[in-house]
Write a protein that holds these residues in place. Structure first.
Motif, PDB file in Angstrom:
ATOM      1  N   ALA A 101       0.818  -1.224   0.000  1.00  0.00           N
ATOM      2  CA  ALA A 101       0.000   0.000   0.000  1.00  0.00           C
ATOM      3  C   ALA A 101       0.846   1.267   0.000  1.00  0.00           C
ATOM      4  N   ASN A 102       2.103   1.192   0.446  1.00  0.00           N
ATOM      5  CA  ASN A 102       2.899   2.409   0.638  1.00  0.00           C
ATOM      6  C   ASN A 102       4.110   2.555  -0.279  1.00  0.00           C
ATOM      7  N   LEU A 103       4.630   1.451  -0.819  1.00  0.00           N
ATOM      8  CA  LEU A 103       5.817   1.546  -1.667  1.00  0.00           C
ATOM      9  C   LEU A 103       5.501   2.210  -2.998  1.00  0.00           C
ATOM     10  N   LYS A 104       6.466   2.988  -3.499  1.00  0.00           N
ATOM     11  CA  LYS A 104       6.285   3.671  -4.787  1.00  0.00           C
ATOM     12  C   LYS A 104       7.406   3.359  -5.791  1.00  0.00           C
ATOM     13  N   HIS A 105       8.512   2.769  -5.313  1.00  0.00           N
ATOM     14  CA  HIS A 105       9.659   2.546  -6.189  1.00  0.00           C
ATOM     15  C   HIS A 105       9.828   1.086  -6.610  1.00  0.00           C
ATOM     16  N   GLU A 106       8.785   0.276  -6.443  1.00  0.00           N
ATOM     17  CA  GLU A 106       8.879  -1.128  -6.855  1.00  0.00           C
ATOM     18  C   GLU A 106       8.101  -1.351  -8.144  1.00  0.00           C
ATOM     19  N   ARG A 241       8.898 -14.781   3.176  1.00  0.00           N
ATOM     20  CA  ARG A 241       9.808 -13.766   2.667  1.00  0.00           C
ATOM     21  C   ARG A 241       9.045 -12.844   1.735  1.00  0.00           C
ATOM     22  N   ILE A 242       9.467 -11.603   1.713  1.00  0.00           N
ATOM     23  CA  ILE A 242       8.864 -10.622   0.817  1.00  0.00           C
ATOM     24  C   ILE A 242       9.893 -10.269  -0.253  1.00  0.00           C
ATOM     25  N   GLY A 243       9.515 -10.436  -1.497  1.00  0.00           N
ATOM     26  CA  GLY A 243      10.397 -10.099  -2.609  1.00  0.00           C
ATOM     27  C   GLY A 243       9.971  -8.804  -3.266  1.00  0.00           C
ATOM     28  N   LEU A 244      10.909  -7.871  -3.421  1.00  0.00           N
ATOM     29  CA  LEU A 244      10.635  -6.572  -4.039  1.00  0.00           C
ATOM     30  C   LEU A 244      11.439  -6.458  -5.326  1.00  0.00           C
ATOM     31  N   LYS A 245      10.759  -6.279  -6.416  1.00  0.00           N
ATOM     32  CA  LYS A 245      11.407  -6.131  -7.722  1.00  0.00           C
ATOM     33  C   LYS A 245      11.519  -4.651  -8.059  1.00  0.00           C
ATOM     34  N   GLY A 246      12.749  -4.216  -8.388  1.00  0.00           N
ATOM     35  CA  GLY A 246      12.961  -2.804  -8.689  1.00  0.00           C
ATOM     36  C   GLY A 246      12.852  -2.492 -10.172  1.00  0.00           C
ATOM     37  N   TYR A 247      12.922  -1.202 -10.483  1.00  0.00           N
ATOM     38  CA  TYR A 247      12.954  -0.745 -11.871  1.00  0.00           C
ATOM     39  C   TYR A 247      14.399  -0.726 -12.367  1.00  0.00           C
ATOM     40  N   GLU A 248      14.584  -0.871 -13.668  1.00  0.00           N
ATOM     41  CA  GLU A 248      15.928  -0.841 -14.248  1.00  0.00           C
ATOM     42  C   GLU A 248      16.596   0.518 -14.042  1.00  0.00           C
ATOM     43  N   SER A 249      15.799   1.561 -13.955  1.00  0.00           N
ATOM     44  CA  SER A 249      16.364   2.896 -13.761  1.00  0.00           C
ATOM     45  C   SER A 249      16.921   3.094 -12.356  1.00  0.00           C
ATOM     46  N   ASP A 250      16.506   2.240 -11.414  1.00  0.00           N
ATOM     47  CA  ASP A 250      16.990   2.325 -10.032  1.00  0.00           C
ATOM     48  C   ASP A 250      18.283   1.535  -9.923  1.00  0.00           C
ATOM     49  N   VAL A 251      19.400   2.170 -10.288  1.00  0.00           N
ATOM     50  CA  VAL A 251      20.691   1.482 -10.310  1.00  0.00           C
ATOM     51  C   VAL A 251      21.080   1.073  -8.891  1.00  0.00           C
ATOM     52  N   GLY A 252      21.340  -0.228  -8.731  1.00  0.00           N
ATOM     53  CA  GLY A 252      21.709  -0.733  -7.411  1.00  0.00           C
ATOM     54  C   GLY A 252      20.540  -0.845  -6.463  1.00  0.00           C
ATOM     55  N   LEU A 253      19.317  -0.597  -6.949  1.00  0.00           N
ATOM     56  CA  LEU A 253      18.098  -0.679  -6.132  1.00  0.00           C
ATOM     57  C   LEU A 253      18.188   0.210  -4.886  1.00  0.00           C
ATOM     58  N   VAL A 254      18.908   1.311  -4.999  1.00  0.00           N
ATOM     59  CA  VAL A 254      19.138   2.188  -3.846  1.00  0.00           C
ATOM     60  C   VAL A 254      17.837   2.824  -3.371  1.00  0.00           C
ATOM     61  N   GLU A 255      17.062   3.398  -4.296  1.00  0.00           N
ATOM     62  CA  GLU A 255      15.827   4.061  -3.917  1.00  0.00           C
ATOM     63  C   GLU A 255      14.837   3.087  -3.303  1.00  0.00           C
ATOM     64  N   LEU A 256      14.701   1.910  -3.922  1.00  0.00           N
ATOM     65  CA  LEU A 256      13.761   0.909  -3.415  1.00  0.00           C
ATOM     66  C   LEU A 256      14.169   0.435  -2.026  1.00  0.00           C
ATOM     67  N   GLU A 257      15.452   0.166  -1.847  1.00  0.00           N
ATOM     68  CA  GLU A 257      15.913  -0.325  -0.550  1.00  0.00           C
ATOM     69  C   GLU A 257      15.710   0.721   0.546  1.00  0.00           C
ATOM     70  N   ASN A 258      16.055   1.967   0.282  1.00  0.00           N
ATOM     71  CA  ASN A 258      15.895   3.017   1.291  1.00  0.00           C
ATOM     72  C   ASN A 258      14.417   3.231   1.648  1.00  0.00           C
ATOM     73  N   GLU A 259      13.570   3.232   0.620  1.00  0.00           N
ATOM     74  CA  GLU A 259      12.144   3.441   0.873  1.00  0.00           C
ATOM     75  C   GLU A 259      11.556   2.280   1.668  1.00  0.00           C
ATOM     76  N   ALA A 260      11.881   1.042   1.254  1.00  0.00           N
ATOM     77  CA  ALA A 260      11.340  -0.138   1.943  1.00  0.00           C
ATOM     78  C   ALA A 260      11.842  -0.211   3.379  1.00  0.00           C
ATOM     79  N   ARG A 261      13.100   0.136   3.601  1.00  0.00           N
ATOM     80  CA  ARG A 261      13.653   0.109   4.968  1.00  0.00           C
ATOM     81  C   ARG A 261      12.908   1.110   5.862  1.00  0.00           C
ATOM     82  N   GLY A 262      12.687   2.312   5.361  1.00  0.00           N
ATOM     83  CA  GLY A 262      11.995   3.316   6.157  1.00  0.00           C
ATOM     84  C   GLY A 262      10.570   2.908   6.487  1.00  0.00           C
TER      85      GLY A 262
END
Length: 421
Positions: A101-106, A241-262
């Motif tokens: 419901a809250n993630l935006k970068h996956e 386990r929860i699997g999060l698939k990132g976008y190709e534009s998110d190099v290193g999945l940095v944005e997705l990881e930071n958002e999901a961690r928060g």
């Protein structure tokens, strides 16, 4: 045309020198051959091992972050604090819905759980030690699910947790013998009936023997939860386990990881000074560790092969010094007929590079023969990159070894050279 004629003339001189002193040339080139063989063989084995190992980890997916209890690798200090990880809560279905419901970068996400040593039955046939996976919506986007027959789950089947199942290739072959078509048939899992809607494409055995989908079965996550208890605390519960698939534009999945961690820290009520009580694992982390180990092995190969190449370089230099001495009068004659210094220089440099390349090609041929040796599930491949590297190193050794003799030949006085015996 003049340049081509000079190259042809240089080639003729080099070939003539090679034929006139075959034994001496072979002995001198052995160093280059052994050196190139040692370096390229090590690099080829290392590259093949690395590729096979990474291919074996394909079951983890690529561009994916796994939110779970246990980290894949040790901390930065090299210590794996299992006693801390043991008390962590498992990822839950409610946390999955909260992230959803809250993630935006996956690009997609899924929750899944696996139970091993499951028995599947069809009539009088059964197969044991099967890994049963329950996956939510989006699992087919997080992981590659290659359907050979039938289809994947529909959103309605996943949402309502219907008793439908997709079988691994070997599972289907064991349950449905004599060519019987499995699609639409009913099998039993823990005495509950499941309709077979699909069969996966055969994967085969991996190099590391990592889990293969050939011996797996897939059901919707809610259906899985009716079979086995999943949750966040008790040891007997199945870990989700929860699997999060990132976008190709998110190099290193940095944005997705930071958002999901928060978001997850907020969901679990962690204070700013408290450590994460969950792991965010990426398959690339394992690949990075493997790559570092193989880099060390590659350096060892360069050191071992470097000594042999050094000896080979001195051998080629020796050949060239002898060749200059034997052809001093010919050099004087060429210069008296108008040959320029650069032509003499190029002639001997070409000969040195040509000789070194022969040694390098011999080493590469030996490496090529290694690729035909059976090594179980390890597939050894001589890549274009390593072939180019071998030829490049050989050429460089020939150039370095021949530069001084070629320069001496180019500077000879034509009068004195013609008088030389």
């Amino acid at each position: 045309m003049k340049t081509l004629a000079q190259i042809y003339e240089s080639f003729r001189f080099a070939w003539r020198a090679l034929k006139s002193n075959v034994l001496r040339t072979i002995l001198s080139l052995l160093g280059v051959t052994v050196g190139i063989f040692a370096i390229i063989a090590v690099l080829t084995i290392v590259d093949s091992l690395e590729k096979n190992i990474k291919d074996s980890l394909n079951f983890l997916g690529t561009g994916v972050i796994y939110v779970e209890k246990w980290p894949f690798i040790a901390d930065a200090d090299g210590e794996y604090r299992w006693w801390d990880f043991w008390n962590r809560p498992n990822a839950s279905y409610n946390e999955f819905k909260f992230l959803q419901a809250n993630l935006k970068h996956e690009s997609s996400m899924a929750i899944f759980a696996i139970k091993g040593n499951v028995v599947l039955k069809y009539g009088n046939n059964s197969i044991s030690q099967i890994r049963l996976l329950g996956g939510s919506e989006g699992y087919d986007a997080v992981q590659d699910i290659n359907i050979d027959k039938g289809r994947y789950f529909t959103p309605e089947e996943i949402g309502s947790g219907r008793n439908v199942v997709i079988l691994g290739n070997e599972v289907a072959a064991a349950l449905f013998v004599n060519g019987k078509e499995p699609i639409g048939e009913l099998i039993k899992i823990k005495d509950l009936k499941y309709t077979v809607i699909g069969v996966l494409r055969k994967e085969g055995q991996s190099f590391l023997g990592t889990p293969s989908k050939d011996y797996m079965a897939f059901v919707p996550y809610q259906s899985f939860r009716r079979l086995y208890q999943t949750g966040t605390g008790l040891p007997q519960e199945i870990t989700s386990r929860i699997g999060l698939k990132g976008y190709e534009s998110d190099v290193g999945l940095v944005e997705l990881e930071n958002e999901a961690r928060g978001i997850l820290r907020t969901r679990r009520g962690l204070k700013p000074d408290e450590k994460d009580n969950f792991a965010m694992n990426r398959p690339e982390a394992i690949a990075s560790v493997i790559g570092q180990l193989f880099d060390i092995v590659g350096i060892a190969g360069w050191i071992i092969g470097g000594f042999s190449i050094l000896v080979g370089g001195f051998g080629i230099a020796n050949i060239m010094f002898v060749s200059v001495k034997e052809r001093t009068s010919i050099i004087g004659l060429q210069k008296s007929l108008g040959a320029k210094n650069y032509f003499i220089l190029f002639q001997f440099l070409f000969e040195a590079i040509f000789l070194s390349l022969i040694g390098g090609l011999a080493g590469l041929f030996l490496v090529f023969l290694i690729t035909f040796i059976p090594m179980g599930t390890l597939v050894v491949t001589l890549t274009i990159k390593n072939i180019a590297l071998g030829l490049g190193v050989s050429s460089a050794i020939g150039l370095i070894s021949g530069i001084i003799p070629a320069a001496l030949a180019a500077r000879l006085d034509p009068v004195l050279a013609i008088r030389a015996n």
